[in-house]
Design a protein around this motif. Sequence first.
Motif, PDB file in Angstrom:
ATOM      1  N   ARG A  39       0.833  -1.198   0.000  1.00 16.08           N
ATOM      2  CA  ARG A  39       0.000   0.000   0.000  1.00 16.08           C
ATOM      3  C   ARG A  39       0.873   1.254   0.000  1.00 16.08           C
ATOM      4  NH1 ARG A  39      -3.352  -2.625   2.786  1.00 16.08           N
ATOM      5  NH2 ARG A  39      -2.942  -2.106   4.912  1.00 16.08           N
ATOM      6  N   GLU A  40       1.921   1.234   0.807  1.00 15.04           N
ATOM      7  CA  GLU A  40       2.827   2.382   0.877  1.00 15.04           C
ATOM      8  C   GLU A  40       3.552   2.581  -0.456  1.00 15.04           C
ATOM      9  OE1 GLU A  40       4.774   5.696   2.426  1.00 15.04           O
ATOM     10  OE2 GLU A  40       2.976   4.624   3.074  1.00 15.04           O
ATOM     11  N   ARG A  41       3.955   1.494  -1.094  1.00 14.58           N
ATOM     12  CA  ARG A  41       4.616   1.575  -2.393  1.00 14.58           C
ATOM     13  C   ARG A  41       3.678   2.187  -3.438  1.00 14.58           C
ATOM     14  NH1 ARG A  41       5.348  -1.002  -7.180  1.00 14.58           N
ATOM     15  NH2 ARG A  41       3.708  -2.496  -6.769  1.00 14.58           N
ATOM     16  N   ARG A  42       2.404   1.753  -3.445  1.00 19.24           N
ATOM     17  CA  ARG A  42       1.426   2.309  -4.384  1.00 19.24           C
ATOM     18  C   ARG A  42       1.161   3.789  -4.093  1.00 19.24           C
ATOM     19  NH1 ARG A  42      -1.528  -2.575  -3.440  1.00 19.24           N
ATOM     20  NH2 ARG A  42      -3.010  -1.334  -2.262  1.00 19.24           N
ATOM     21  N   ARG A  43       1.118   4.152  -2.806  1.00 25.02           N
ATOM     22  CA  ARG A  43       0.910   5.549  -2.427  1.00 25.02           C
ATOM     23  C   ARG A  43       2.077   6.406  -2.921  1.00 25.02           C
ATOM     24  NH1 ARG A  43       2.712   9.346   0.079  1.00 25.02           N
ATOM     25  NH2 ARG A  43       4.417   8.153   0.937  1.00 25.02           N
ATOM     26  N   ASP A  44       3.285   5.894  -2.776  1.00 32.09           N
ATOM     27  CA  ASP A  44       4.473   6.612  -3.237  1.00 32.09           C
ATOM     28  C   ASP A  44       4.441   6.797  -4.757  1.00 32.09           C
ATOM     29  OD1 ASP A  44       7.197   7.712  -2.654  1.00 32.09           O
ATOM     30  OD2 ASP A  44       7.804   6.029  -3.939  1.00 32.09           O
ATOM     31  N   ASP A  49       3.277  10.248  -9.564  1.00 33.36           N
ATOM     32  CA  ASP A  49       2.430  10.521 -10.733  1.00 33.36           C
ATOM     33  C   ASP A  49       1.733  11.875 -10.585  1.00 33.36           C
ATOM     34  OD1 ASP A  49       3.125   8.131 -11.897  1.00 33.36           O
ATOM     35  OD2 ASP A  49       1.259   7.101 -11.373  1.00 33.36           O
ATOM     36  N   ALA A  50       1.246  12.173  -9.390  1.00 35.50           N
ATOM     37  CA  ALA A  50       0.567  13.444  -9.155  1.00 35.50           C
ATOM     38  C   ALA A  50       1.533  14.609  -9.357  1.00 35.50           C
ATOM     39  CB  ALA A  50      -0.018  13.482  -7.743  1.00 35.50           C
ATOM     40  N   ALA A  51       2.786  14.447  -8.935  1.00 38.18           N
ATOM     41  CA  ALA A  51       3.780  15.507  -9.131  1.00 38.18           C
ATOM     42  C   ALA A  51       4.051  15.726 -10.623  1.00 38.18           C
ATOM     43  CB  ALA A  51       5.066  15.166  -8.394  1.00 38.18           C
ATOM     44  N   ILE A  52       4.113  14.639 -11.387  1.00 36.90           N
ATOM     45  CA  ILE A  52       4.317  14.755 -12.834  1.00 36.90           C
ATOM     46  C   ILE A  52       3.142  15.484 -13.473  1.00 36.90           C
ATOM     47  CG2 ILE A  52       4.419  13.434 -14.996  1.00 36.90           C
ATOM     48  CD1 ILE A  52       6.027  11.294 -13.378  1.00 36.90           C
ATOM     49  N   LEU A  53       1.922  15.108 -13.108  1.00 39.35           N
ATOM     50  CA  LEU A  53       0.735  15.762 -13.673  1.00 39.35           C
ATOM     51  C   LEU A  53       0.661  17.231 -13.268  1.00 39.35           C
ATOM     52  CD1 LEU A  53      -1.918  12.954 -13.207  1.00 39.35           C
ATOM     53  CD2 LEU A  53      -0.853  13.707 -15.341  1.00 39.35           C
ATOM     54  N   ALA A  54       1.058  17.537 -12.034  1.00 34.94           N
ATOM     55  CA  ALA A  54       1.053  18.938 -11.591  1.00 34.94           C
ATOM     56  C   ALA A  54       2.054  19.744 -12.403  1.00 34.94           C
ATOM     57  CB  ALA A  54       1.378  19.018 -10.106  1.00 34.94           C
TER      58      ALA A  54
END
Length: 85
Positions: A39-44, A49-54
């Motif tokens: 779960r932690e790996r997926r969250r990371d 991905d969110a940083a790339i999209l931002a």
Amino acid sequence: MSKQITVRLPDEIVEFIDRLVDDKLAPSRATVVARAMERERRRDLAAKDAAILAALSEHQGPDGARDDLDELASYAGSTPLTDLD
């Protein structure tokens, strides 16, 4: 393949893990820890991905259009359409 490791956890966490195993919500302590780490790996990965999209959205105009496509759109808009037949 898997590797065995030793970790030191606070008593409250171990009690929680043991309760999950005792209640048959997990087959073993290792399973609980592995699920938590996955779960932690997926969250990371999602945070990356969110940083790339931002970063990509910083390069978009107010209407969401990418600035680097503006020139292409202008060119395409001024190019006459030809008959395909």
